[in-house]
Design an enzyme around this catalytic site. Structure first.
Site, mmCIF file in Angstrom:
data_model
loop_
_atom_site.group_PDB
_atom_site.id
_atom_site.type_symbol
_atom_site.label_atom_id
_atom_site.label_comp_id
_atom_site.label_asym_id
_atom_site.label_seq_id
_atom_site.Cartn_x
_atom_site.Cartn_y
_atom_site.Cartn_z
ATOM 1 N N ASN A 126 35.502 41.920 24.152
ATOM 2 C CA ASN A 126 34.518 41.011 24.744
ATOM 3 C C ASN A 126 33.105 41.578 24.718
ATOM 4 O O ASN A 126 32.134 40.826 24.678
ATOM 5 C CB ASN A 126 34.915 40.711 26.197
ATOM 6 C CG ASN A 126 33.832 39.957 26.957
ATOM 7 O OD1 ASN A 126 33.555 38.794 26.666
ATOM 8 N ND2 ASN A 126 33.182 40.617 27.908
ATOM 9 N N GLN A 178 31.352 32.932 30.532
ATOM 10 C CA GLN A 178 31.699 33.236 29.146
ATOM 11 C C GLN A 178 30.498 33.496 28.239
ATOM 12 O O GLN A 178 30.683 33.820 27.056
ATOM 13 C CB GLN A 178 32.565 32.113 28.569
ATOM 14 C CG GLN A 178 33.897 31.999 29.301
ATOM 15 C CD GLN A 178 34.832 30.959 28.741
ATOM 16 O OE1 GLN A 178 34.398 29.984 28.132
ATOM 17 N NE2 GLN A 178 36.126 31.161 28.929
ATOM 18 N N ASP A 187 27.389 41.511 25.922
ATOM 19 C CA ASP A 187 28.412 40.484 25.728
ATOM 20 C C ASP A 187 28.397 39.967 24.293
ATOM 21 O O ASP A 187 27.447 39.317 23.848
ATOM 22 C CB ASP A 187 28.167 39.325 26.698
ATOM 23 C CG ASP A 187 29.348 38.391 26.774
ATOM 24 O OD1 ASP A 187 30.377 38.797 27.343
ATOM 25 O OD2 ASP A 187 29.256 37.256 26.266
ATOM 26 N N ASP A 217 41.481 42.796 26.755
ATOM 27 C CA ASP A 217 40.706 43.041 27.966
ATOM 28 C C ASP A 217 39.659 41.940 28.158
ATOM 29 O O ASP A 217 39.092 41.425 27.191
ATOM 30 C CB ASP A 217 40.013 44.403 27.848
ATOM 31 C CG ASP A 217 39.191 44.753 29.064
ATOM 32 O OD1 ASP A 217 39.778 44.966 30.141
ATOM 33 O OD2 ASP A 217 37.947 44.815 28.946
ATOM 34 N N HIS A 221 36.455 36.121 29.896
ATOM 35 C CA HIS A 221 35.047 36.046 29.548
ATOM 36 C C HIS A 221 34.824 35.613 28.105
ATOM 37 O O HIS A 221 33.697 35.652 27.598
ATOM 38 C CB HIS A 221 34.374 37.386 29.836
ATOM 39 C CG HIS A 221 34.487 37.765 31.285
ATOM 40 N ND1 HIS A 221 33.666 37.229 32.247
ATOM 41 C CD2 HIS A 221 35.347 38.577 31.934
ATOM 42 C CE1 HIS A 221 34.004 37.714 33.433
ATOM 43 N NE2 HIS A 221 35.027 38.527 33.266
ATOM 44 N N GLU A 243 44.068 39.346 29.613
ATOM 45 C CA GLU A 243 43.630 39.570 30.986
ATOM 46 C C GLU A 243 42.789 38.384 31.445
ATOM 47 O O GLU A 243 41.626 38.248 31.070
ATOM 48 C CB GLU A 243 42.814 40.856 31.096
ATOM 49 C CG GLU A 243 42.421 41.155 32.536
ATOM 50 C CD GLU A 243 41.292 42.160 32.672
ATOM 51 O OE1 GLU A 243 41.189 42.769 33.751
ATOM 52 O OE2 GLU A 243 40.505 42.323 31.715
#
Length: 485
Positions: A126, A178, A187, A217, A221, A243
């Site tokens: 991510n 997100q 990000d 992981d 997001h 996750e």
């Protein structure tokens, strides 16, 4: 209603002696036949173990005990530092970290496969590193926030323009969760073709080294479609668990992601901790989908993991000793979801990293010494992995509870467990099973050894009944693989 436990302090010594006896004595080998029956679906999360230690543990304990998978911490190059979370701040995709080299990683995979254990990598896809640290990275790679030479530049990241620092504030806003940054972590724009291809290149590199699956992981997001796009780029089918932390009323939930693979059911461990600490075990008679959880066939569950064990008192951890062992025994006996057993190290500070040398390299894991707790080896937990394998595919039968803290249930005709979390012993009680008549090793207190048992033996009569006395905060469990005559 809150539970009154006036005898808890008195019983602590009994619980420790009964349920966590091996914590004080390192076990170097495990019985070969301890957990080999049935499909092996239990995952051992060897959090922050270095690669030589993981490889050795697969042969010495995980394979012989019947664990099907080992989950290892992120293997890519990360920022420098002593904290546990540095592994979750990538600066490149070189397989070089404080846990070892690329060659050591591949040797670990080979060793685990030789022991019949598959390898799941905790994959950080991510984001990249934040501004808490500065370069170079662990393996010497230069980097600054949004600039990871040869990997990503500023245009490859989301810049949501909110909250003054691009960080997520409102978890009720899907766009923000997100497209903004999780704690200032750069990000990645996982919707962009270049980023997807670059991430897939990293994951496929790991697959070329023999990896069998990924824990994605921070999946919450990323849109589920972005993870699907990554999966479509993989060189072969693999196990995936995502996750996605459930939040009441939030627009992003675990069910969105089940099309990609399994999803962590975070409510499981939190609810189990609350029940064992403050409520009634009798409430667990429909634990799982009956509590509103995601479907069992796509759920991954745990008593604690590396994040939640730092969120006490909402989670049971190694510090809870006997009650922690009992909760894991229940998880491994109950049919909901695929279980992951945590194996961690002692810490006194939330940020504390694993036992390390002066250069920051993670020390070899020496169970029950040097700070390594090795919960996956605790006798109750390790023996119940064999129970899980033996009862695979069977349903719950013959449920019993006393309305409070004493429960018992069978798994088809393959196993039976009784857990007494009362402050007093339960004596003189008989239990109805569907198991064949015979003598069985009580795997809570011992294990099958040749034609005998290292602990108490339970005799099931021709009608399927057995009698047992169960101490306070203790249990009895038998299964087909532990039948001795």
């Amino acid at each position: 209603m809150p539970r009154n436990r006036p005898l808890a302090a008195v019983l602590t010594t009994v619980v420790l002696a009964t349920l966590t006896a091996a914590v004080t004595t390192a076990v170097t080998t495990a019985p070969v036949a301890a957990g080999t029956a049935g499909p092996k679906t239990v995952i051992a999360n060897l959090f922050e173990w270095n690669w030589p230690s993981v490889g050795a543990e697969c042969g010495a304990s995980l394979g012989p005990r019947g664990y099907g998978y080992v989950q290892v911490s992120p293997p890519q190059e990360h920022v420098r530092g002593q904290e546990w979370w540095v592994a979750y701040q990538p600066v490149s995709y070189r397989i070089e970290s404080r846990k070892g080299t690329r060659a050591q990683f591949q040797s670990m995979v080979i060793a685990c496969h030789a022991a019949g254990v598959k390898v799941i990598v905790d994959a950080v896809v991510n984001h990249m590193a934040n501004t808490d640290k500065s370069g170079p990275g662990w393996a010497g790679s230069a980097w600054t926030h949004y600039d990871y030479p040869g990997t990503y530049q500023v245009q490859d990241f989301h810049h949501c323009g909110r909250n003054g620092n691009d960080d997520i504030v409102n978890y009720n806003d899907r766009y923000e969760v997100q497209n903004c940054e999780l704690a200032n972590l750069a990000d990645l724009d996982t919707g962009a073709a270049y980023v997807r291809d670059r991430l897939a290149g990293y994951l496929n590199d790991l697959l070329s080294l023999g990896v069998d699956g990924f824990r994605m992981d921070a999946s919450k997001h990323m849109p589920a479609a972005d993870i699907a796009a990554l999966r479509s780029r993989l060189s072969r089918p693999v196990y995936i668990v995502q996750e996605v932390i459930y939040g009441a009323g939030e627009p992003i939930g675990p069910l969105e992601y089940t099309g990609n693979g399994d999803v962590h059911e975070f409510r499981y461990g939190k609810d189990l901790a609350r029940v064992f600490r403050d409520e009634r075990l009798a409430y667990l008679n429909n634990f799982g989908e009956g509590w509103g959880y995601i479907p069992s066939n796509v759920a991954n569950v745990f008593v604690d993991n590396h994040d939640t064990q730092r969120d006490v008192p909402g989670t049971l951890t190694y510090r809870d000793n006997g009650i922690y062992a009992l909760a894991n025994a229940f998880m491994l006996a109950w049919p909901y979801g695929s279980p992951t057993v945590m194996s961690s190290y002692e810490f006194t500070d939330r940020n504390q990293g694993p036992p390390s040398d002066s250069a920051g390299r993670t020390n070899n894991s020496t169970c029950y010494s040097g700070g390594w707790r090795c919960e996956h080896r605790w006798p109750v937990i390790a023996n119940m992995v064999g129970f899980r394998n033996a009862v695979a595919g069977t349903g719950v039968v013959n449920w019993y509870d006393n309305g409070w803290q004493h429960i018992a249930f069978g798994r088809g005709s393959a196993g039976y467990i009784s857990i007494n979390d009362e402050d007093f012993a339960v004596t003189g009680r008989s239990y109805r099973t569907n198991m064949p008549a015979g003598r069985y090793c009580d795997v809570i207190h011992g294990e099958k050894s040749g034609s005998g048992c290292t602990g108490p033996v339970v005799t099931v009569d021709s009608g399927g009944w057995f009698r047992a006395d169960i101490a306070a905060h203790d249990a009895v469990a038998i299964h087909a693989g532990a039948r001795i005559s």
